[in-house]
Design a protein around this motif. Structure first.
Motif, PDB file in Angstrom:
ATOM      1  N   LEU A  80       0.832  -1.210   0.000  1.00 20.50           N
ATOM      2  CA  LEU A  80       0.000   0.000   0.000  1.00 20.50           C
ATOM      3  C   LEU A  80       0.866   1.259   0.000  1.00 20.50           C
ATOM      4  CD1 LEU A  80      -2.707   1.465   0.242  1.00 20.50           C
ATOM      5  CD2 LEU A  80      -2.562   1.206   2.721  1.00 20.50           C
ATOM      6  N   LYS A  93      -6.779   3.371  -0.644  1.00 23.77           N
ATOM      7  CA  LYS A  93      -6.784   4.210   0.557  1.00 23.77           C
ATOM      8  C   LYS A  93      -6.240   3.473   1.781  1.00 23.77           C
ATOM      9  CE  LYS A  93      -8.694   7.755  -1.426  1.00 23.77           C
ATOM     10  NZ  LYS A  93      -7.880   7.879  -2.625  1.00 23.77           N
ATOM     11  N   LYS A  94      -5.688   4.276   2.685  1.00 26.06           N
ATOM     12  CA  LYS A  94      -5.231   3.722   3.967  1.00 26.06           C
ATOM     13  C   LYS A  94      -6.254   4.106   5.030  1.00 26.06           C
ATOM     14  CE  LYS A  94      -0.817   3.678   5.166  1.00 26.06           C
ATOM     15  NZ  LYS A  94       0.507   4.062   5.702  1.00 26.06           N
ATOM     16  N   ASP A  97      -4.655   0.522   8.194  1.00 31.56           N
ATOM     17  CA  ASP A  97      -3.273   0.017   8.074  1.00 31.56           C
ATOM     18  C   ASP A  97      -3.064  -1.259   8.883  1.00 31.56           C
ATOM     19  OD1 ASP A  97      -0.897   0.339   6.744  1.00 31.56           O
ATOM     20  OD2 ASP A  97       0.058   1.573   8.278  1.00 31.56           O
ATOM     21  N   GLY A  99      -5.327  -4.215   8.244  1.00 33.97           N
ATOM     22  CA  GLY A  99      -6.094  -5.328   7.678  1.00 33.97           C
ATOM     23  C   GLY A  99      -7.513  -5.426   8.188  1.00 33.97           C
ATOM     24  N   GLY A 102     -10.411  -2.823   4.741  1.00 34.44           N
ATOM     25  CA  GLY A 102     -10.541  -3.140   3.311  1.00 34.44           C
ATOM     26  C   GLY A 102     -10.371  -1.955   2.375  1.00 34.44           C
ATOM     27  N   CYS A 104      -7.841  -0.546   1.408  1.00 33.26           N
ATOM     28  CA  CYS A 104      -6.613  -0.681   0.618  1.00 33.26           C
ATOM     29  C   CYS A 104      -6.664  -1.862  -0.360  1.00 33.26           C
ATOM     30  CB  CYS A 104      -5.433  -0.885   1.569  1.00 33.26           C
ATOM     31  SG  CYS A 104      -5.601  -2.425   2.513  1.00 33.26           S
ATOM     32  N   ASN A 114      -5.584  -7.271   1.046  1.00 33.09           N
ATOM     33  CA  ASN A 114      -5.380  -5.992   1.727  1.00 33.09           C
ATOM     34  C   ASN A 114      -3.920  -5.592   1.508  1.00 33.09           C
ATOM     35  OD1 ASN A 114      -7.974  -5.827   2.793  1.00 33.09           O
ATOM     36  ND2 ASN A 114      -7.437  -7.058   4.570  1.00 33.09           N
ATOM     37  N   CYS A 116      -2.218  -3.321   2.670  1.00 31.53           N
ATOM     38  CA  CYS A 116      -1.485  -2.859   3.862  1.00 31.53           C
ATOM     39  C   CYS A 116      -0.869  -4.029   4.618  1.00 31.53           C
ATOM     40  CB  CYS A 116      -2.400  -2.057   4.794  1.00 31.53           C
ATOM     41  SG  CYS A 116      -3.688  -3.030   5.606  1.00 31.53           S
TER      42      CYS A 116
HETATM   43  S1  FES Z   1      -5.943   0.020   5.345  1.00 29.51           S
HETATM   44 FE1  FES Z   1      -7.541  -1.001   6.414  1.00 29.51          FE
HETATM   45  S2  FES Z   1      -7.329  -3.057   5.688  1.00 29.51           S
HETATM   46 FE2  FES Z   1      -5.654  -2.020   4.806  1.00 29.51          FE
END
Ligand code: FES
Ligand code: FES
Length: 212
Positions: A80, A93-94, A97, A99, A102, A104, A114, A116
């Motif tokens: 990401l 999008k983050k 960060d 998991g 969703g 990302c 995911n 991230c």
């Molecule tokens: S930023 Fe939320 S799952 Fe990756």
């Protein structure tokens, strides 16, 4: 003739030599500690903190939306962050960060993940598709078009992840009912609560043959 000391001036106006010398010595010692320039190690530490140079970077290549892109980054950089920070693809999008949201979501070799939660370096040589690579020129992907038609978003922050997940959900065949769509889209959170319209958009895109 009387000198100053005869009137006690020396002892009253200034400490005798011994006392003054000791005082000046102690004061300069303390001042010296406070005002002394930083030692070499400290200078190096401060310079390193200011430096834009990142230690341990290496070159890596990612195949994103059909194009191979090469950049330099630390091996610990997530997919990401590499997409957003190194390749300028800020569609993914983050959110958390971690998991959990969703936002990302991207496709790697056709499967949703995911981004991230995976390192960029581990995805070299794989086919990565982001929201930027979904449309065919000016022609939106059927899932993108369905999200617009059904108002499948409000603030739009979760939308790239929802759409990427929706594309995969249709491909996986997990769209036999609204309940099944909800279940297989449950990894994509929407804080605006646009869920009914998201389900409607995915159902519609699937019925119109929205496989990519
Ligand atoms: S930023 Fe939320 S799952 Fe990756
Ligand atoms: S549309 Fe705002 S978070 Fe989903």
């Amino acid at each position: 003739m009387q000198n100053d000391s005869d009137f006690g001036a020396t002892s009253a106006a200034a400490p005798n030599d011994g006392t003054r010398r000791t005082f000046i010595k102690q004061a300069s010692g303390i001042l010296g500690l406070v005002l002394a320039p930083p030692g070499l190690a400290e200078v190096e530490r401060l310079a390193a903190a200011d430096s834009k140079e990142v230690k341990g970077v290496s070159e890596m290549s990612l195949k994103v939306n059909g194009a191979t892109r090469t950049f330099r980054a630390e091996p610990r950089v997530t997919l990401l962050d590499a997409l957003r920070e190194n390749l300028g693809l800020t569609g993914s999008k983050k959110g958390c960060d971690h998991g959990q949201c969703g936002a990302c979501t991207v496709l790697v070799n056709g499967r949703r993940i995911n981004s991230c939660l995976t390192l960029a370096v581990m995805n070299q040589g794989k086919e990565i598709t982001t929201i930027e690579g979904l449309a065919d020129g000016d022609k939106l992907h059927p899932v993108q078009a369905a999200f617009i038609e059904h108002d499948g978003f409000q603030c739009g922050y979760c939308t790239p992840g929802q759409i990427m997940s929706g594309v995969a959900c249709i491909k996986e065949g997990h769209t036999k009912s609204d309940d099944e769509i909800r279940e297989w889209m449950s990894g994509n959170l929407c804080r605006c609560g646009a869920y009914p319209n998201i389900v409607a958009a995915i159902r519609d895109a699937q019925q119109k043959g929205g496989k990519s």
